[in-house]
Design an enzyme around this catalytic site. Sequence first.
Site, short mmCIF file in Angstrom:
data_model
loop_
_atom_site.label_atom_id
_atom_site.label_comp_id
_atom_site.label_asym_id
_atom_site.label_seq_id
_atom_site.Cartn_x
_atom_site.Cartn_y
_atom_site.Cartn_z
N GLY A 1 76.46 7.10 33.20
CA GLY A 1 76.26 7.26 31.78
C GLY A 1 75.27 6.27 31.20
O GLY A 1 74.55 5.57 31.90
N TYR A 2 75.24 6.21 29.88
CA TYR A 2 74.27 5.44 29.10
C TYR A 2 72.87 5.71 29.65
O TYR A 2 72.16 4.81 30.12
CB TYR A 2 74.58 3.95 29.07
CG TYR A 2 74.10 3.32 27.78
CD1 TYR A 2 74.80 3.56 26.59
CD2 TYR A 2 72.96 2.56 27.73
CE1 TYR A 2 74.35 3.03 25.39
CE2 TYR A 2 72.49 2.03 26.53
CZ TYR A 2 73.19 2.27 25.36
OH TYR A 2 72.74 1.75 24.17
N HIS B 1 68.98 6.83 30.49
CA HIS B 1 67.64 6.46 30.04
C HIS B 1 66.64 7.38 30.72
O HIS B 1 67.03 8.35 31.40
CB HIS B 1 67.36 4.99 30.33
CG HIS B 1 67.67 4.56 31.73
ND1 HIS B 1 67.00 5.05 32.84
CD2 HIS B 1 68.61 3.70 32.23
CE1 HIS B 1 67.47 4.51 33.93
NE2 HIS B 1 68.46 3.69 33.61
N HIS C 1 67.16 8.19 34.46
CA HIS C 1 68.13 9.27 34.70
C HIS C 1 67.53 10.63 34.34
O HIS C 1 67.72 11.62 35.06
CB HIS C 1 69.38 9.05 33.85
CG HIS C 1 70.14 7.81 34.17
ND1 HIS C 1 70.18 6.74 33.30
CD2 HIS C 1 70.89 7.46 35.24
CE1 HIS C 1 70.95 5.79 33.82
NE2 HIS C 1 71.38 6.20 35.00
N GLN D 1 83.85 0.56 41.78
CA GLN D 1 82.65 -0.12 42.28
C GLN D 1 82.35 -1.40 41.52
O GLN D 1 81.32 -2.03 41.75
CB GLN D 1 81.44 0.82 42.26
CG GLN D 1 80.94 1.25 40.90
CD GLN D 1 79.91 2.38 41.01
OE1 GLN D 1 80.25 3.50 41.34
NE2 GLN D 1 78.66 2.06 40.71
N GLN E 1 71.82 1.64 47.65
CA GLN E 1 72.73 2.76 47.40
C GLN E 1 72.18 4.06 48.00
O GLN E 1 72.91 4.84 48.61
CB GLN E 1 72.95 2.94 45.90
CG GLN E 1 73.77 4.17 45.54
CD GLN E 1 73.98 4.28 44.05
OE1 GLN E 1 74.94 3.74 43.53
NE2 GLN E 1 73.09 4.97 43.36
#
Length: 278
Positions: free
Chosen positions: A31-32, A34, A37, A61, A153
């Site tokens: 989320g949040y 920018h 994303h 995490q 990741q």
Amino acid sequence: MQIIKSIEELRPIIRGWRREGLRVGLVPTMGYLHDGHKSLIVKAVSENDRVVVSDFVNPTQFGVGEDLASYPRDIERDAAICEEAGADLIFHPEPEEMYFADNCTFVDMDKLTKGLCGKTRPTHFRGVCTVVSKLFHIVTPDKAYFGQKDAQQLAVIRRMVRDLNFDIEIVGCPIVREADGLAMSSRNTYLSKEERIAALILHKSLMLGKGMAEQGERDAAKIKAAITCNIETEPLARVDYVEIVNPDTLEELEKIEGEALMATAVYIGKTRLIDNVI
């Protein structure tokens, strides 16, 4: 565009898409959102018939003392970005929906999670692998999209998909940067004006290292030292790590002979930022 909060509500939608023969893309996020994303969503929309964006701040995490409680959240803002980018659905569960109260099963990994961010965040990637595995089972996507900014990741997810035989293509997408070079991150919102300027030292220092390699320097230790020294010229910066590794195996390199990942994590004030270049 729908916002779905439960697995029970989501699965029939996915099954319906499958019956129609539609290809499904997944963009996992916390989320949040920018523009970084958004670029993942746009890429996913261009390659699939339907796109699901997961919007979930995953508690497993985060380590003890990390920023789980303060991590920025704004589902209305996120929904507007997803809709503009062309996503079809947001999966926005509560932690109780994703984890049973007596949950005791995790997905973990050796080797790739020991270095880089894994040194100072030893439980982080167990949480990442677990939640991403759950999302893969829930959404059953054909493709899943991850940003290169979180290079470790990305490598970990690719290896997990290979090792556990997930029938999913992992698509890595380039880092999206601000005009001045700062890698976009939800955690940039933590920075004061002074810290925001100081944070530019990450990309500047990595570009210094990349320039050395492009000019023929092959000794990884010399490049790491130059990057580290440059970061330390910024009084607000505290180095967590500077590493040069194989982009796939994440093994440390002594010599640069092919592709190399130059990665760093740096505290700017209290905010930990990561960045990298290939």
